[in-house]
Design a protein around this motif. Structure first.
Motif, PDB file in Angstrom:
ATOM      1  N   LYS A   1       0.690  -1.320  -0.037  1.00 45.28           N
ATOM      2  CA  LYS A   1       0.260   0.490   0.179  1.00 45.28           C
ATOM      3  C   LYS A   1       1.234   0.773  -0.640  1.00 45.28           C
ATOM      4  CE  LYS A   1      -4.772  -1.535   1.759  1.00 45.28           C
ATOM      5  NZ  LYS A   1      -5.783  -1.459   2.499  1.00 45.28           N
ATOM      6  N   GLY A   2       1.834   0.946   0.726  1.00 44.37           N
ATOM      7  CA  GLY A   2       2.793   2.540   0.687  1.00 44.37           C
ATOM      8  C   GLY A   2       3.364   2.472  -0.346  1.00 44.37           C
ATOM      9  N   LEU A   3       4.125   1.780  -1.232  1.00 41.97           N
ATOM     10  CA  LEU A   3       4.344   1.788  -2.610  1.00 41.97           C
ATOM     11  C   LEU A   3       3.602   1.958  -3.087  1.00 41.97           C
ATOM     12  CD1 LEU A   3       6.836  -1.852  -2.906  1.00 41.97           C
ATOM     13  CD2 LEU A   3       7.348   0.730  -2.291  1.00 41.97           C
ATOM     14  N   LEU A   4       2.420   1.300  -3.645  1.00 40.30           N
ATOM     15  CA  LEU A   4       0.762   2.254  -4.461  1.00 40.30           C
ATOM     16  C   LEU A   4       0.409   3.512  -4.342  1.00 40.30           C
ATOM     17  CD1 LEU A   4      -1.461  -0.767  -3.391  1.00 40.30           C
ATOM     18  CD2 LEU A   4      -0.392  -0.448  -5.839  1.00 40.30           C
ATOM     19  N   GLU A   5       0.932   4.748  -3.185  1.00 41.70           N
ATOM     20  CA  GLU A   5       1.083   6.180  -2.890  1.00 41.70           C
ATOM     21  C   GLU A   5       1.438   6.299  -4.195  1.00 41.70           C
ATOM     22  OE1 GLU A   5      -1.842   7.330  -0.972  1.00 41.70           O
ATOM     23  OE2 GLU A   5      -2.775   5.403  -0.898  1.00 41.70           O
ATOM     24  N   GLN A   6       2.825   5.949  -4.003  1.00 40.34           N
ATOM     25  CA  GLN A   6       4.208   6.552  -4.207  1.00 40.34           C
ATOM     26  C   GLN A   6       3.804   6.078  -6.362  1.00 40.34           C
ATOM     27  OE1 GLN A   6       8.199   5.161  -3.704  1.00 40.34           O
ATOM     28  NE2 GLN A   6       7.234   4.468  -1.640  1.00 40.34           N
ATOM     29  N   ALA A   7       3.667   5.012  -6.560  1.00 38.94           N
ATOM     30  CA  ALA A   7       2.590   4.409  -8.201  1.00 38.94           C
ATOM     31  C   ALA A   7       1.715   6.197  -8.206  1.00 38.94           C
ATOM     32  CB  ALA A   7       2.471   3.324  -7.722  1.00 38.94           C
ATOM     33  N   LYS A   8       0.584   6.210  -7.276  1.00 34.69           N
ATOM     34  CA  LYS A   8       0.192   7.770  -7.582  1.00 34.69           C
ATOM     35  C   LYS A   8       0.375   8.600  -8.120  1.00 34.69           C
ATOM     36  CE  LYS A   8      -4.052   5.176  -4.981  1.00 34.69           C
ATOM     37  NZ  LYS A   8      -4.417   5.739  -3.525  1.00 34.69           N
ATOM     38  N   THR A   9       1.647   8.962  -7.179  1.00 30.49           N
ATOM     39  CA  THR A   9       2.467  10.165  -7.446  1.00 30.49           C
ATOM     40  C   THR A   9       2.768   9.890  -9.110  1.00 30.49           C
ATOM     41  OG1 THR A   9       2.568  10.067  -4.828  1.00 30.49           O
ATOM     42  CG2 THR A   9       3.590  11.346  -6.810  1.00 30.49           C
ATOM     43  N   ALA A  10       3.786   9.225  -9.209  1.00 24.63           N
ATOM     44  CA  ALA A  10       3.773   8.928 -10.431  1.00 24.63           C
ATOM     45  C   ALA A  10       2.784   8.661 -11.059  1.00 24.63           C
ATOM     46  CB  ALA A  10       4.948   7.595 -10.183  1.00 24.63           C
ATOM     47  N   LEU A  11       1.886   8.400 -11.639  1.00 25.19           N
ATOM     48  CA  LEU A  11       0.963   8.378 -12.401  1.00 25.19           C
ATOM     49  C   LEU A  11       0.225   9.414 -12.467  1.00 25.19           C
ATOM     50  CD1 LEU A  11      -0.360   3.846 -12.204  1.00 25.19           C
ATOM     51  CD2 LEU A  11       1.201   6.036 -14.034  1.00 25.19           C
ATOM     52  N   GLY A  12       0.896  10.402 -11.278  1.00 27.55           N
ATOM     53  CA  GLY A  12       0.195  11.544 -11.257  1.00 27.55           C
ATOM     54  C   GLY A  12      -2.247  11.491 -10.923  1.00 27.55           C
ATOM     55  N   VAL A  13      -1.826  10.376 -10.556  1.00 21.93           N
ATOM     56  CA  VAL A  13      -3.778   9.938  -9.574  1.00 21.93           C
ATOM     57  C   VAL A  13      -3.623  10.894  -8.149  1.00 21.93           C
ATOM     58  CG1 VAL A  13      -5.004   8.314  -9.276  1.00 21.93           C
ATOM     59  CG2 VAL A  13      -3.967   7.759 -10.817  1.00 21.93           C
ATOM     60  N   ALA A  14      -4.383  11.661  -8.534  1.00 20.33           N
ATOM     61  CA  ALA A  14      -4.658  12.263  -6.325  1.00 20.33           C
ATOM     62  C   ALA A  14      -4.742  11.040  -5.454  1.00 20.33           C
ATOM     63  CB  ALA A  14      -5.908  13.680  -7.099  1.00 20.33           C
TER      64      ALA A  14
END
Length: 122
Positions: A109-122
């Motif tokens: 889940k922590g890495l998915l938060e980083q992935a959201k940022t990388a993909l520009g997902v708020a």
């Protein structure tokens, strides 16, 4: 076949057409919910269902994010895939402890938060 239906319904996932932030957000939301359910059913002792839910998080959701994330942050994509991919399901089926499962889910889940940022997902 289900993956193709989902792909067609979402209109994304092809190499030529990146996912929209809204499409990506739905996949992230689904993964989060499926991981929560994985933890819950595992705690209840339903190992097979926990493994199935973990598989759905990966196969029916993360794989649709994978191409875009690979382009945005290759290393992050590899880390998530290594933690959430097929080996995770096998580890659950082979008796992963509740503590280890919860730790893995928290890490993913922590890495998915980083992935959201990388993909520009708020």
């Amino acid at each position: 076949m289900l993956a193709l239906v989902l792909l067609a319904a979402c209109g994304g996932g092809s190499e030529a057409e990146p996912l929209s932030p809204a499409q990506a957000s739905k996949y992230f939301t689904n993964i989060d919910a499926l991981l929560d359910q994985t933890v819950e059913v595992h705690a209840e002792g339903d190992i097979d269902q926990a493994a199935e839910l973990a598989g759905q998080a990966y196969l029916e959701n993360f794989e649709f994010l994978e191409h875009d994330l690979e382009e945005a942050d290759h290393e992050l994509n590899e880390r998530i895939e290594g933690l959430l991919g097929p080996a995770f399901r096998r580890e659950i089926q082979q008796g992963m402890s509740q503590e280890a499962l919860e730790s893995r889910v928290d890490e993913v889940k922590g890495l998915l938060e980083q992935a959201k940022t990388a993909l520009g997902v708020a």
